[in-house]
Design an enzyme around this catalytic site. Structure first.
Site, PDB file in Angstrom:
ATOM      1  N   HIS A  77      64.636 -94.082 -62.552  1.00 52.07           N
ATOM      2  CA  HIS A  77      63.677 -93.661 -63.574  1.00 52.07           C
ATOM      3  C   HIS A  77      62.428 -93.153 -62.853  1.00 52.07           C
ATOM      4  CE1 HIS A  77      60.634 -94.366 -66.767  1.00 52.07           C
ATOM      5  NE2 HIS A  77      61.626 -94.351 -67.628  1.00 52.07           N
ATOM      6  N   ASP A  92      64.361-102.810 -60.276  1.00 53.04           N
ATOM      7  CA  ASP A  92      63.824-102.356 -61.553  1.00 53.04           C
ATOM      8  C   ASP A  92      64.765-102.880 -62.643  1.00 53.04           C
ATOM      9  OD1 ASP A  92      63.381-101.002 -63.903  1.00 53.04           O
ATOM     10  OD2 ASP A  92      63.293 -99.015 -63.012  1.00 53.04           O
ATOM     11  N   CYS A 137      63.330 -89.547 -68.670  1.00 54.98           N
ATOM     12  CA  CYS A 137      62.468 -89.873 -67.518  1.00 54.98           C
ATOM     13  C   CYS A 137      63.295 -90.041 -66.250  1.00 54.98           C
ATOM     14  CB  CYS A 137      61.640 -91.134 -67.770  1.00 54.98           C
ATOM     15  SG  CYS A 137      60.459 -90.930 -69.081  1.00 54.98           S
TER      16      CYS A 137
HETATM   17  C1  LIG Z   1      65.197 -97.989 -65.736  1.00 49.78           C
HETATM   18  C2  LIG Z   1      63.793 -97.950 -66.234  1.00 49.78           C
HETATM   19  N1  LIG Z   1      62.784 -98.234 -65.399  1.00 49.78           N
HETATM   20  C3  LIG Z   1      61.519 -98.247 -65.797  1.00 49.78           C
HETATM   21  C4  LIG Z   1      61.176 -97.956 -67.094  1.00 49.78           C
HETATM   22  C5  LIG Z   1      59.747 -97.985 -67.497  1.00 49.78           C
HETATM   23  O1  LIG Z   1      59.529 -99.010 -68.407  1.00 49.78           O
HETATM   24  P1  LIG Z   1      58.121 -99.142 -69.139  1.00 49.78           P
HETATM   25  O2  LIG Z   1      57.853 -97.807 -69.762  1.00 49.78           O
HETATM   26  O3  LIG Z   1      58.340-100.221 -70.152  1.00 49.78           O
HETATM   27  O4  LIG Z   1      57.116 -99.508 -68.111  1.00 49.78           O
HETATM   28  C6  LIG Z   1      62.178 -97.637 -68.006  1.00 49.78           C
HETATM   29  C7  LIG Z   1      61.857 -97.254 -69.381  1.00 49.78           C
HETATM   30  O5  LIG Z   1      62.614 -96.596 -70.059  1.00 49.78           O
HETATM   31  C8  LIG Z   1      63.525 -97.652 -67.566  1.00 49.78           C
HETATM   32  O6  LIG Z   1      64.529 -97.379 -68.400  1.00 49.78           O
END
Ligand SMILES: Cc1ncc(COP(=O)(O)O)c(C=O)c1O
Length: 423
Positions: A139, A216, A380
């Protein structure tokens, strides 16, 4: 039995293990919503999950009966609020099987957690030319903080390749490790592909080379049982809102020994031990990383969400969702002209797909007219889209309250999309 007549809001589809999602759907008031006169079919859980009544009640109760600022107050309400806040920290430690609540830092979410590690650990311990290794399925929030670090500190971002199914290319991963690799940051469960990464295998290799690993867990926390000690990771981050909790609250787990050595990344109230105009000293863990008034109501809601999902049992959740995803993958990919994007060996919760000749945004719009909420876009994860040669996909993402009837509604919706666009 026709698919149409079998569908009704909240109608259920028991799994082979006997889990019945109908039992819990009524705990989510929003699931009774109608969209364009149709029952809401909410399949955008990777973006955010819905909240059960117990979570809504917990934050309401906190705001109406316990609200005060924490830690510094001696009065009754402040003590209640502090106990509620620190109680959730203990609960999170137990939920992740951390060794101590000192290893649990509250912050805004996954994004902030990764930025904290990049800015505090990265800027302190990484030297110019040192490498941070990520994978090709990250992401943006596990890419950009490392690019910022590279611009600030002269570190190098390396990317381990993924294959055409969306699995980590293991040989490529091993080739991407070098003498300069100082940190590995990997997604546990890919939000764009549903791939479950072999985190324990990664941490085993990393441990042998003395490289810390950040996981993550934004997507995994609501779908897989997480045990940070069994995973062998040094950092684990997740967001409350993807785990049936409120927005604006998340968790960084960090191994105590590393958190002890890391400097604060933000300064302010609550993170200090002493302050003079000449210098300041830091509070103990984890307060050192929690400058300013935190999202106390969010923490309370997160605690209720964790209790809710833990009562259900993440093993039960996982096996129910596995069956649902298998069913959805088979049904959706049997529609002519539909290609599933991401067919990794181990997947959870996510079904990305493309409908031949029709833009994912158009897919999303026609489905919305049918009351079906999916996400269309790059999720994203633009480098993942580039890998698969698409600008965007349509993505259905499931949670434990979704049913086979809803999958059937999705499939009918995709047929409708094709009809509208003459496919
Ligand atoms: C794999 C992954 N990492 C990080 C994030 C970021 O999360 P947040 O926007 O809640 O900080 C997301 C959000 O969709 C995600 O799917």
């Amino acid at each position: 039995m026709s698919l149409v007549s079998s569908f009704a809001p909240g109608s259920t589809s028991r799994s082979s293990s006997g889990f019945d999602p109908g039992r819990i759907r009524s705990e989510f008031p929003i699931l009774a919503t109608r969209v364009n006169g149709k029952p809401l079919v909410y399949l955008d859980n990777a973006a955010t999950t819905q909240k059960p009544q117990v979570v809504i009640d917990a934050t309401d109760r906190y705001n109406s009966a316990e609200n005060a600022n924490i830690h510094r107050g001696v009065h009754h309400l402040s003590q209640l609020a502090t106990e509620a806040y620190e109680g959730v920290r203990r609960r999170v430690a137990e939920f992740l099987n951390a060794r101590s609540p000192r290893e649990i830092v509250f912050l805004r979410g996954t994004t902030e957690g990764i930025n904290l590690v990049a800015q505090s650990y990265g800027r302190t311990f990484l030297q110019p030319g040192d490498e941070v290794l990520i994978t090709g399925m990250e992401h943006h929030s596990n890419i950009v903080p490392w690019q910022l670090l590279a611009a600030q500190s002269g570190t190098v971002l390396r990317v381990a390749p993924i294959d055409d199914r969306g699995d980590l290319d293991w040989a490529g991963f091993e080739r991407s490790l070098s003498k300069r690799t100082r940190l590995i940051a990997v997604v546990h469960l890919s939000n764009a592909l549903g791939t479950i990464n072999p985190v324990s295998r990664i941490t085993e290799v990393a441990r042998a080379r003395g490289i810390p690993v950040l996981v993550d867990g934004a997507q995994s926390a609501a779908h897989l049982k997480v045990d940070v000690q069994a995973l062998g990771c040094d950092f684990f981050v997740f967001s409350g809102h993807k785990l049936f909790g409120p927005t604006g609250i998340g968790v960084l787990y960090g191994r105590e020994e590393l958190l002890e050595r890391m400097p604060p990344w933000q300064g302010g109230g609550d993170m200090i031990s002493t302050v003079t105009f000449a210098e300041s000293t830091w509070a103990d863990l984890p307060a050192k990383f929690e400058a300013g008034t935190p999202n106390i109501a969010g923490v309370v809601g997160l605690g209720a969400a964790i209790d809710w999902v833990a009562d259900l049992g993440l093993d039960v959740v996982g096996s129910y969702e596995r069956e649902l995803l298998e069913y959805a993958t088979a049904q959706v990919s049997s529609v002519p002209g539909v290609r599933v994007v991401g067919t990794a060996r181990e997947r959870a919760s996510i079904l990305s797909f493309a409908v031949e000749g029709i833009h994912p945004h158009d897919v999303g719009q026609v489905l919305d007219a049918e009351g079906i909420a999916i996400r269309a876009g790059h999720h994203c994860a633009q480098p993942v889209m580039a890998h698969f040669g698409v600008a965007a996909t349509a993505r259905a993402s499931f949670a434990v309250y979704n049913t086979r009837d809803e999958v059937d509604a999705l499939v009918r919706g995709i047929h409708r999309v094709k009809q509208v666009f003459g496919g």
